[in-house]
Design an enzyme around this catalytic site. Structure first.
Site, short mmCIF file in Angstrom:
data_model
loop_
_atom_site.label_atom_id
_atom_site.label_comp_id
_atom_site.label_asym_id
_atom_site.label_seq_id
_atom_site.Cartn_x
_atom_site.Cartn_y
_atom_site.Cartn_z
N TRP A 1 47.29 -11.21 -8.80
CA TRP A 1 48.55 -11.23 -9.53
C TRP A 1 49.72 -11.54 -8.60
O TRP A 1 50.68 -12.21 -8.99
CB TRP A 1 48.78 -9.89 -10.23
N HIS A 2 49.64 -11.06 -7.38
CA HIS A 2 50.76 -11.21 -6.45
C HIS A 2 50.92 -12.63 -5.92
O HIS A 2 52.02 -12.99 -5.48
CB HIS A 2 50.62 -10.24 -5.27
N GLY A 3 49.89 -13.44 -5.93
CA GLY A 3 50.08 -14.79 -5.41
C GLY A 3 48.81 -15.62 -5.45
O GLY A 3 47.70 -15.09 -5.44
#
Length: 459
Positions: free
Chosen positions: A319-321
């Site tokens: 989700w973060h990258g």
């Protein structure tokens, strides 16, 4: 573009609030919706249709689920429409080039990358609207019939682009009926200023050290400087994100909403388990409620629980990258959490000194995985961290950044906040003097400085 949006917020905010306050109650959500679209469009006008599509998609899906609540197949189809629609947008804009790059690498193909940029806030507002549709499916809330009220929820500008993740159940009552009085507005202004100070005066100041270290050849820096650099990054990302969250919470209060807390002094944690109860609390709550529990949580036996935790943390990292280092970062915490849960969490909770000696270096290692996307550079940086290089280059940087680093470390604890509460309880003039100083210094910094990154705008 991000910096332009931030500066526009400060020019836009006084007028937006004035119009909002003088608007009759029954039209406030419409005004809020229009103002939020103006704010979003200023930063990403070409992605305006995507925002409208997200609103219409989940409005139609939720009302479809409620209308056909007694026909399970149709109800489930509307839920899948919402999930695949939201996840499809997120995957396309955030991960298409990631998948193309990996396909090219594995199969020696030469597929061209797409010329697309990440729409501001898409990771946050897709999760918000998707959680609303799931809650309607589960019967936790009724589908919103008023599309203006629903639109105001989706595009609510204070937390639109970087959270906290506000679920419909958090504010559905306030969407219909909310009170705005002077004490609440005053509290919102104070919270906003404290958040602004965290972002501008602390995150930007200490972040400059990591920016300098990040630009260096990691093979040539000293071990001490490598650790100083990653400490700077850990402090920067905390004050950057917690500062923005406080600004959003403060703005929410000014508008009559109470957004959930997102940070609770995570660096005083005694374990990784406790850290994730204190860091990005709304994201952790989202994954627990909408992924971990539906997978079975801890109700399906030990090995299935481990698998469920693995899925959650792989998803959290991803989700973060769109890079493998973020997945590795998530799996790093998966391993830590499993080890703690099964072996020594109770010991850590009883021995505070040992627990902090244990957790702080591990958190810094995790932030190294998070900060450096290139695996070759990441390997070099880890080598520098753990294979001693006794160069004295760190003295110069400690002299320049040592004081602000110390200030940041102190502000990671509740000490200053508790001191201010005790002091201002007796002398309110002190509080207002401090708030004024923070506001003036922050605005002066914003006007004068060109270095003003919002790290979580990238996610």
């Amino acid at each position: 573009m991000v910096f332009s949006s931030v500066m526009f917020l400060f020019r836009f905010l006084p007028v937006a609030l004035l119009i909002y306050y003088v608007t009759p109650r029954k039209f406030k959500n419409f005004v809020l919706f229009v103002e939020s679209l103006i704010f979003y469009s200023w930063g990403e006008i070409r992605y305006f249709p995507i925002m409208i599509f997200s609103v219409v998609l989940d409005y139609v899906a939720s009302n479809g689920m409620e209308k056909f609540s007694d026909r399970k197949a149709i109800k489930r189809a509307f839920l899948l429409l919402s999930i695949f629609g939201n996840m499809g947008m997120l995957l396309f804009f955030k991960y298409t080039n990631f998948f193309i790059t990996n396909i090219n690498s594995v199969f020696s193909t030469n597929i061209d990358l797409l010329n697309i940029t990440l729409p501001l806030g898409i990771s946050f507002y897709t999760f918000q609207t998707m959680s609303y549709s799931i809650d309607v499916y589960w019967g936790k809330v009724k589908a919103e019939k008023n599309i203006v009220d629903f639109s105001a929820f989706v595009v609510l500008f204070p937390q639109l682009i970087a959270g906290p993740i506000v679920k419909y159940t958090d504010i559905n009552t306030e969407l219909k009926e909310r009170t705005m009085n002077l004490p609440q507005i005053q509290e919102g202004i104070e919270t906003f200023i404290w958040g602004l100070g965290r972002k501008v005066l602390l995150a930007n100041s200490i972040g400059a050290l990591w920016t300098e270290v990040e630009a260096m050849n990691y093979a040539n820096i000293s071990t001490v400087l490598a650790w100083l650099g990653i400490i700077a990054f850990a402090l920067q990302i905390y004050f950057d994100f917690s500062g923005y969250s406080l600004m959003a919470i403060g703005l929410g209060k000014m508008l009559g909403f109470n957004f959930p807390q997102n940070f609770n002094h995570p660096y005083i944690s005694k374990s990784a388990t406790e850290f994730w109860r204190r860091w990005h609390m709304t994201l952790g709550s989202w994954f627990r409620e909408y992924l971990y529990i539906p997978l079975g949580g801890n109700r399906c036996g030990k090995y299935r629980q481990i698998f469920n935790i693995f899925v959650v943390w792989a998803a959290t990292g991803f989700w973060h990258g769109a890079s493998w280092n973020f997945v590795l970062w998530g799996l790093f915490f998966f391993v830590l959490l499993i080890l703690e849960k099964n072996f020594y969490l109770g010991f850590l909770e009883k021995h505070k000194i040992i627990s902090r000696i244990y957790i702080i270096p591990l958190l810094l290692i995790s932030w190294t995985l998070f900060a450096i996307t290139d695996f070759t550079k990441l390997g070099t940086f880890f080598t520098t961290m753990f294979v001693p290089n006794t160069s004295m280059d760190w003295v110069y940087y400690l002299r320049n950044y040592g004081f602000v680093m110390l200030i940041c470390i102190v502000f990671c604890t509740p000490l200053i906040e508790n001191f201010i509460k005790k002091l201002t309880g007796k002398l309110s003039v002190v509080k207002y003097a401090m708030l004024t100083a923070v506001l003036v210094l922050s605005v002066a910094y914003l006007v004068d400085a060109t270095y003003n990154p919002f790290l979580y705008f990238r996610f």
